[in-house]
Design an enzyme around this catalytic site. Structure first.
Site, short mmCIF file in Angstrom:
data_model
loop_
_atom_site.label_atom_id
_atom_site.label_comp_id
_atom_site.label_asym_id
_atom_site.label_seq_id
_atom_site.Cartn_x
_atom_site.Cartn_y
_atom_site.Cartn_z
N GLY A 195 0.81 -1.22 0.00
CA GLY A 195 0.00 0.00 0.00
C GLY A 195 0.84 1.26 0.00
O GLY A 195 0.66 2.15 -0.85
N ASP A 207 10.30 -7.21 2.29
CA ASP A 207 9.44 -7.92 3.24
C ASP A 207 10.04 -9.30 3.44
O ASP A 207 10.68 -9.84 2.54
CB ASP A 207 8.00 -8.02 2.72
CG ASP A 207 7.01 -8.17 3.87
OD1 ASP A 207 6.39 -7.17 4.28
OD2 ASP A 207 6.87 -9.31 4.39
N ASP A 232 6.71 0.69 8.55
CA ASP A 232 5.34 0.36 8.99
C ASP A 232 5.41 -1.06 9.54
O ASP A 232 4.99 -2.02 8.89
CB ASP A 232 4.42 0.46 7.75
CG ASP A 232 2.97 0.13 8.04
OD1 ASP A 232 2.51 0.37 9.16
OD2 ASP A 232 2.29 -0.37 7.12
N CYS A 259 -0.68 0.74 13.19
CA CYS A 259 -2.15 0.77 13.29
C CYS A 259 -2.52 0.34 14.71
O CYS A 259 -3.38 -0.51 14.89
CB CYS A 259 -2.78 -0.11 12.22
SG CYS A 259 -2.17 -1.80 12.22
#
Ligand code: SAM
Length: 396
Positions: free
Chosen positions: A215, A234, A279, A329
């Site tokens: 994203g 990743d 993130d 988040c």
């Protein structure tokens, strides 16, 4: 029973998680946040891929599909679509199908149920009307069984229940032609905002340390007009494959997927990036909708330590004068302001004022100025819980 315990019991949260919220927000707001997290919020957000189409073009295609889409005026590439519900799902006369938490939270918003999510479906036959329940008994949806219960419980592949009623209905944009053509990306408002806070420029070299499914990496490429480089790391092969699919769909060709453990990138020769996006995995307390929450004391501590390992590397691989965007988040202090205070003190990173502020200011912890970080709080912002900090490595 303490008031923490009563709130935890009422909403099926751990006491440690409730305590985290009460300690920073007080009892009344903690309850409001936990209660807001039960719903997906009033709006579903999409990002327009402005490399392929304008927001107006996408809006008119969405409206032709019958969706009540509107521009979100605070950001140039965001669109929102109303979420419908809550609706009452009738239980009577329907056989129960118990599903895992992830499946329950998906069908709660109108997705169909697939066999890998099924836990128990005793006596169910294909064609039966069924009611779908979470492991803790929340009624989330109803539908028609497509396979027998035994086959569902084998947890193989395939559609298990065609959902006909759900508590909420979120438009399934992934089935649309304009999704296939890479004109849109499903992304929450704070997540879209965070890359605007970084504002990467054409020609930059950007590193995304925890990139999948892509994203933020693809959004960075979009804002850079596909000019420069976004190294998207990743460590999960399966998730990196999803990133590759998204990169191909969106046409963000400057995104270069790399399978690696980002905690060691400095030792692998990576460095000199104009900006780093971090993130990292977090306790996801802010993700909505959330039927219940099981993360506890140990999770918050170990995740906070894990996040520091990435921060340490980010501070090394960003060039002097370069930027580090840190997002989570979640709403715990130790994964947010406490980690940022640590980065400021121990890694010599400096907090930078954010040019877009749509959330609330954060909390003052150590050297962290509350107005330099932003939080999205689900009871106030009609968004997932989210945290954004922008840091800079001082020039040598
Ligand atoms: N930034 C992504 C986006 O906007 O789509 C979401 C990232 S998600 C919150 C965190 C990611 O970190 C997961 O995909 C996970 O596989 C990855 N991850 C976890 N540990 C890692 C590590 N040691 N090195 C690299 N990636 C890691």
């Amino acid at each position: 029973m303490s008031s923490y315990e009563a709130l935890a019991l009422e909403f099926c949260w751990t006491v440690a998680a409730v305590k985290r919220l009460v300690d920073v927000y007080g009892m009344r707001r903690a309850r409001a946040i936990i209660s807001a997290l039960r719903s997906p919020g009033r709006w579903h957000f999409l990002r327009v891929n402005t490399l392929k189409a304008s927001r107006e073009e996408v809006l008119s295609e969405l409206r032709e599909e019958g969706l009540n889409a509107e521009p979100y005026d605070e950001l140039p590439d965001a669109i929102r679509i109303p979420v419908q519900g809550p609706y009452k799902v009738e239980v009577r006369g329907r056989k129960p199908v118990y599903v895992d938490k992830a499946a329950a939270e998906a069908v709660y918003m109108g997705a169909d149920l697939y066999a890998p999510g099924v836990l128990r479906a005793e006596g169910v036959k294909a064609g039966d009307e069924v009611v779908i329940l979470s492991p803790k008994g929340h009624v989330v949806a109803a539908g028609v069984a497509v396979m027998d219960g035994e086959e569902m419980e084998a947890r193989g592949r395939g559609l298990a229940v065609k959902v006909t009623e759900s508590v909420y209905k979120v438009p399934s944009v992934r089935s649309l032609d304009l999704y296939e053509r890479g004109l849109i990306y499903d992304q929450s408002l704070p997540s879209i905002l965070s890359v605007h806070v970084l504002s990467p420029k054409p020609g930059w070299r950007v590193l995304d340390m925890c990139a999948a499914p892509g994203g933020k990496a693809t959004h960075a490429a979009q804002l850079m007009r596909n000019d420069g480089e976004v190294v998207a790391v990743d460590r999960s092969p399966r998730r990196l494959e999803r990133l590759r699919e998204n990169v191909a769909r969106l046409g963000t060709s400057i995104v270069k997927p790399v399978l690696a453990d980002s905690r060691y990138l400095d030792l692998m020769g990576f460095g000199d990036f104009d900006a780093v996006i971090l993130d990292p995995p977090c306790s996801a307390m802010g993700v909505r909708p959330k039927l219940y929450y099981e993360r506890g004391e140990g999770d918050f501590k170990s995740l906070s330590n894990y996040q520091r390992q990435f921060l340490r590397v980010a501070a090394k691989v960003v060039r002097p004068g370069g930027l580090v965007l840190y997002t989570t988040c979640t709403l715990t202090l130790e994964e947010n302001e406490v980690n940022i205070a640590w980065a400021v003190e121990k890694l010599d990173l400096r907090l930078v004022k954010q040019r877009y502020l749509l959330g609330s200011r954060g909390f003052k912890v150590g050297g962290v100025e509350a107005s330099c970080v932003q939080r999205f709080e689900p009871d106030v912002h009609d968004a997932p819980g989210f945290f954004i900090a922008l840091l800079k490595r001082p020039k040598a």
